[in-house]
Write a protein that holds these residues in place. Structure first.
Motif, PDB file in Angstrom:
ATOM      1  N   ASP A  31       0.819  -1.212   0.000  1.00 52.49           N
ATOM      2  CA  ASP A  31       0.000   0.000   0.000  1.00 52.49           C
ATOM      3  C   ASP A  31       0.852   1.260   0.000  1.00 52.49           C
ATOM      4  N   ALA A  36       3.558   4.277  -8.961  1.00 54.52           N
ATOM      5  CA  ALA A  36       2.773   5.193  -9.800  1.00 54.52           C
ATOM      6  C   ALA A  36       3.663   6.178 -10.543  1.00 54.52           C
ATOM      7  N   TYR A  52       0.636  -7.631  -5.762  1.00 57.58           N
ATOM      8  CA  TYR A  52       0.236  -6.892  -4.563  1.00 57.58           C
ATOM      9  C   TYR A  52       0.315  -7.770  -3.321  1.00 57.58           C
ATOM     10  N   THR A  59      -6.394  -3.730  -5.434  1.00 58.14           N
ATOM     11  CA  THR A  59      -5.959  -2.363  -5.137  1.00 58.14           C
ATOM     12  C   THR A  59      -5.340  -1.670  -6.342  1.00 58.14           C
ATOM     13  N   TYR A  60      -4.459  -2.341  -7.052  1.00 53.73           N
ATOM     14  CA  TYR A  60      -3.764  -1.729  -8.197  1.00 53.73           C
ATOM     15  C   TYR A  60      -4.157  -2.391  -9.518  1.00 53.73           C
ATOM     16  N   ALA A  63      -3.904  -0.256 -12.556  1.00 55.88           N
ATOM     17  CA  ALA A  63      -2.691   0.557 -12.646  1.00 55.88           C
ATOM     18  C   ALA A  63      -1.545  -0.184 -13.310  1.00 55.88           C
ATOM     19  N   CYS A  64      -1.850  -1.307 -13.974  1.00 59.60           N
ATOM     20  CA  CYS A  64      -0.773  -2.113 -14.539  1.00 59.60           C
ATOM     21  C   CYS A  64      -1.289  -2.918 -15.717  1.00 59.60           C
ATOM     22  N   TYR A  67      -1.796  -8.142 -13.259  1.00 58.36           N
ATOM     23  CA  TYR A  67      -1.986  -7.957 -11.817  1.00 58.36           C
ATOM     24  C   TYR A  67      -2.119  -9.298 -11.114  1.00 58.36           C
ATOM     25  N   GLU A 100       9.663  -1.513  -4.878  1.00 62.71           N
ATOM     26  CA  GLU A 100       8.554  -0.562  -4.782  1.00 62.71           C
ATOM     27  C   GLU A 100       8.934   0.797  -4.210  1.00 62.71           C
TER      28      GLU A 100
END
Length: 266
Positions: A31, A36, A52, A59-60, A63-64, A67, A100
């Motif tokens: 988290d 990003a 994740y 959650t993401y 964004a990818c 996943y 990350e």
């Protein structure tokens, strides 16, 4: 290594998306991840595979490119991902295992991959900016250098060709051995020409948080076998800063190195 996919555990959030980029980032993210920033300031010439580690589902997911969500230690999970999705991952020319906590952007990552590809490297690592947390000053950026050919990398954010990854995959679950993970990689690669492993200064990244290092156990057997990191040669930066120019310059440098090797053998 298995080559079968398990599509029920892999999410491809972009409708109609296809694997059309040559490069891939695989990252374990929480988290608090800074991933990003990797897609900012430019059009990415790479795909992203986020795994994740948190508790909130999906959650993401948007964004990818790919996943995954599961618990576990970073490299153990990465080893599982590489084996489970090898049929997918092996289609990429190079894979970057970014931590990350790293801060960078799409333009810089594009350049990182371009330099790696242009020099036909087997294994590399981006240099850290001067404001980064670090545990080895050798990995701090040399502003006048494009890259430094060396005998080792850091396990924070290594870049591997898919061929290299296929060879090194078994080591990913063996990182608690008396030798560090990165040392195991180098020991298995042919770097006799001193031009397949490098620290890439031309595309530095910022380590925003202290880097966690699992130091290897030092025994009587390993004390005399662990070689210190060293720089074999350097390539100075030129006035051509673009990715395509960097790629062409890298290709030309590779030709020169091959010619010198042929002359030496002759």
């Amino acid at each position: 290594m298995q080559s079968s996919l398990a599509p029920n555990t892999l999410t491809v959030p972009k409708e109609g998306s296809a694997v059309d980029n040559r490069f891939l980032i695989i990252a374990r993210v929480s988290d608090q991840s800074h991933h990003a920033t990797w897609l900012e300031s430019g059009h990415p010439h790479f795909d992203t595979f986020l795994s994740y580690s948190g508790d909130t589902p999906n959650t993401y997911q948007n964004a990818c490119t790919f996943y995954d969500q599961q618990k576990g230690e970073r490299w153990s999970v990465i080893a599982t991902i590489v084996e489970q999705y090898w049929e997918l991952i092996s289609t990429y020319e190079a894979i970057w295992f970014a931590d990350e906590t790293l801060l960078t952007n799409a333009t810089n990552i594009n350049r990182l991959f371009a330099l790696f590809s242009g020099h036909q490297l087997a294994l590399a690592h981006p240099a850290f900016t001067f404001d980064s947390h670090h545990h080895n000053a050798l990995f701090l950026q040399h502003p006048r250098m494009l890259m430094r050919f060396t005998n080792g990398v850091d396990a924070t954010a290594p870049i591997m060709s898919s061929t290299t990854l296929a060879q090194l995959h078994p080591t990913l679950t063996n990182h608690n051995n008396t030798r560090s993970l990165a040392q195991q990689w180098v020991a298995q690669l042919d770097n006799s020409g001193h031009n397949t492993i490098a620290i890439i200064d031309g595309a530095p990244v910022s380590a925003s948080q202290p880097i966690t290092v699992n130091k290897p156990e030092v025994t009587h057997r390993t004390r005399n076998t662990v070689s210190p990191l060293k720089i074999y040669s350097t390539l100075k930066i030129s006035n051509s800063q673009g990715n395509f120019q960097a790629y062409l310059r890298a290709q030309w440098h590779k030709v020169i190195l091959n010619l010198r090797a042929q002359l030496t053998r002759g």
